[in-house]
Design an enzyme around this catalytic site. Sequence first.
Site, PDB file in Angstrom:
ATOM      1  N   HIS A 185      -4.522   0.072   5.775  1.00  0.00           N
ATOM      2  CA  HIS A 185      -3.956   0.316   6.902  1.00  0.00           C
ATOM      3  C   HIS A 185      -5.358   0.473   8.257  1.00  0.00           C
ATOM      4  CE1 HIS A 185      -7.084   2.992   4.970  1.00  0.00           C
ATOM      5  NE2 HIS A 185      -6.070   3.195   4.404  1.00  0.00           N
ATOM      6  N   HIS A 222       1.691   5.359  -1.881  1.00  0.00           N
ATOM      7  CA  HIS A 222       0.940   6.623  -2.800  1.00  0.00           C
ATOM      8  C   HIS A 222       2.619   7.202  -2.933  1.00  0.00           C
ATOM      9  CE1 HIS A 222      -2.958   6.618  -0.800  1.00  0.00           C
ATOM     10  NE2 HIS A 222      -2.323   5.943   0.023  1.00  0.00           N
ATOM     11  N   LEU A 223       2.796   7.472  -4.218  1.00  0.00           N
ATOM     12  CA  LEU A 223       3.592   7.679  -4.961  1.00  0.00           C
ATOM     13  C   LEU A 223       3.695   9.225  -5.731  1.00  0.00           C
ATOM     14  CD1 LEU A 223       5.411   4.726  -7.156  1.00  0.00           C
ATOM     15  CD2 LEU A 223       5.779   5.278  -4.257  1.00  0.00           C
ATOM     16  N   LYS A 274      -9.106  -0.047  -6.064  1.00  0.00           N
ATOM     17  CA  LYS A 274      -9.354   0.488  -4.893  1.00  0.00           C
ATOM     18  C   LYS A 274     -10.317   1.512  -4.676  1.00  0.00           C
ATOM     19  CE  LYS A 274      -8.189   1.899  -0.497  1.00  0.00           C
ATOM     20  NZ  LYS A 274      -6.636   3.392  -0.284  1.00  0.00           N
ATOM     21  N   ALA A 295      -3.441  14.959   5.480  1.00  0.00           N
ATOM     22  CA  ALA A 295      -3.184  13.170   5.914  1.00  0.00           C
ATOM     23  C   ALA A 295      -2.032  12.528   5.466  1.00  0.00           C
ATOM     24  CB  ALA A 295      -4.675  12.250   6.259  1.00  0.00           C
ATOM     25  N   ASP A 332       1.730   2.235   3.136  1.00  0.00           N
ATOM     26  CA  ASP A 332       1.034   3.853   2.717  1.00  0.00           C
ATOM     27  C   ASP A 332       1.660   5.011   3.040  1.00  0.00           C
ATOM     28  OD1 ASP A 332      -1.452   5.215   2.749  1.00  0.00           O
ATOM     29  OD2 ASP A 332      -2.098   4.913   4.097  1.00  0.00           O
ATOM     30  N   HIS A 372     -10.376   1.093   1.759  1.00  0.00           N
ATOM     31  CA  HIS A 372     -10.104   2.295   2.809  1.00  0.00           C
ATOM     32  C   HIS A 372     -11.373   2.431   3.262  1.00  0.00           C
ATOM     33  CE1 HIS A 372      -8.435   6.049   4.596  1.00  0.00           C
ATOM     34  NE2 HIS A 372      -9.391   6.002   5.253  1.00  0.00           N
ATOM     35  N   ASN A 429      -4.879   7.752  -5.540  1.00  0.00           N
ATOM     36  CA  ASN A 429      -6.055   8.929  -5.486  1.00  0.00           C
ATOM     37  C   ASN A 429      -4.657   9.990  -6.023  1.00  0.00           C
ATOM     38  OD1 ASN A 429      -4.090   8.331  -3.849  1.00  0.00           O
ATOM     39  ND2 ASN A 429      -5.347   9.455  -2.295  1.00  0.00           N
ATOM     40  N   HIS A 458       0.843  -0.667   0.009  1.00  0.00           N
ATOM     41  CA  HIS A 458      -0.222  -0.110  -0.251  1.00  0.00           C
ATOM     42  C   HIS A 458       0.801   1.064  -0.124  1.00  0.00           C
ATOM     43  CE1 HIS A 458      -4.295   2.155   1.848  1.00  0.00           C
ATOM     44  NE2 HIS A 458      -2.859   2.699   0.985  1.00  0.00           N
TER      45      HIS A 458
END
Length: 335
Positions: free
Chosen positions: A165, A14-15, A94, A253, A237, A131, A40, A12
């Site tokens: 998560h 985020h890039l 997702k 966040a 995450d 999520h 996202n 999991h």
Amino acid sequence: MPLLLDSPLDMHLHLREQEMLRLVAPFSAAQFAGGVVMPNLVEPVDSLARLRAYRTAITAACDPVPFTPYMTLFFREYSREELLAARDAIIGLKLYPAGITTQSEAGVSDFDRIGATVALLEELDIPLLVHGETNGFVMDREHEFLATYQWLAETFPRLRIVMEHITTAEAVALLDRFDNLAATVTLHHLMITLDDVAGGLLQPDLFCKPIAKTPRDREALCAAVFQGHPRLLFGSDSAPHPRHKKECCGCAAGVFSAPVALPMLAQLFEEADCLERLQGFVSTNACAFYRIIPPPKTVELQRKPWRVPEQYGTVRPFLAGRELRWSMPDKQEQS
Ligand code: DOR
Ligand code: ZN
């Protein structure tokens, strides 16, 4: 003695895009054979064309280090044709409840309407990554979402569902009621509680969704992970935001943990006297549940202390300024 891990995976991640992608992707590529990339973006990744372009950008940002991006499509109503065309290019869809976190406005606002697409996922054997938070009271959001997980797991028994998560003892317990559920656990939720976030001076670097919970919840997560639960998968995450988006009125966040992920995990597993279980948590469990065979890549950690930099580019990493016991060879220790 160095610690060797076979094809560790971050399930999991985020890039982001552009400059931020180029800043953060090399940390994941240095430590992992691959990772599950979240969709996202400012404009969600919800078409095969966008997904292919994003995959190309990620590979370029990691170059020359090999890293397999396991791509996800942002959940919306998809037709069978769209899903059939995308199936070989994705690891799953997702699902975000609308507005629940960063760039999730296009998420699901009516769960009564997702059934047809979810049934297609089950039929086509495409995993659903979720999520799992409602928009209720912030500490109860995961608790309130458990009914939805239960409904999904019961209604679609052949669908593989990943509770992303998880942060509560209750979520760990739900996992044991359904074989078609797995869950990712972050590094930071193994380490912090709400007290670390807001018990003293507010710590923007530790503010994330889902918010860190109680000591009892953290202990339950640690116990299950360190005992080697086979359906708990590491997912950092890691979610970078520039400092001006964290240290301001309206903190974004996300915890940027990519630079410290494996070294800190090794330290936690060693402190819990179960270093031999790290391989399962960071690779074997994920390969079994997702039925993937990542390209072989041996990652070595050395028992050599290093101090986590205060900042990488515009972003403050998790554990900034802390000394860690395990390090990646060269590169990071020079920072
Ligand atoms: O804290 C979070 N940050 N939680 C999420 O679910 C999204 C992420 C982000 O994209 O920044
Ligand atoms: Zn995330």
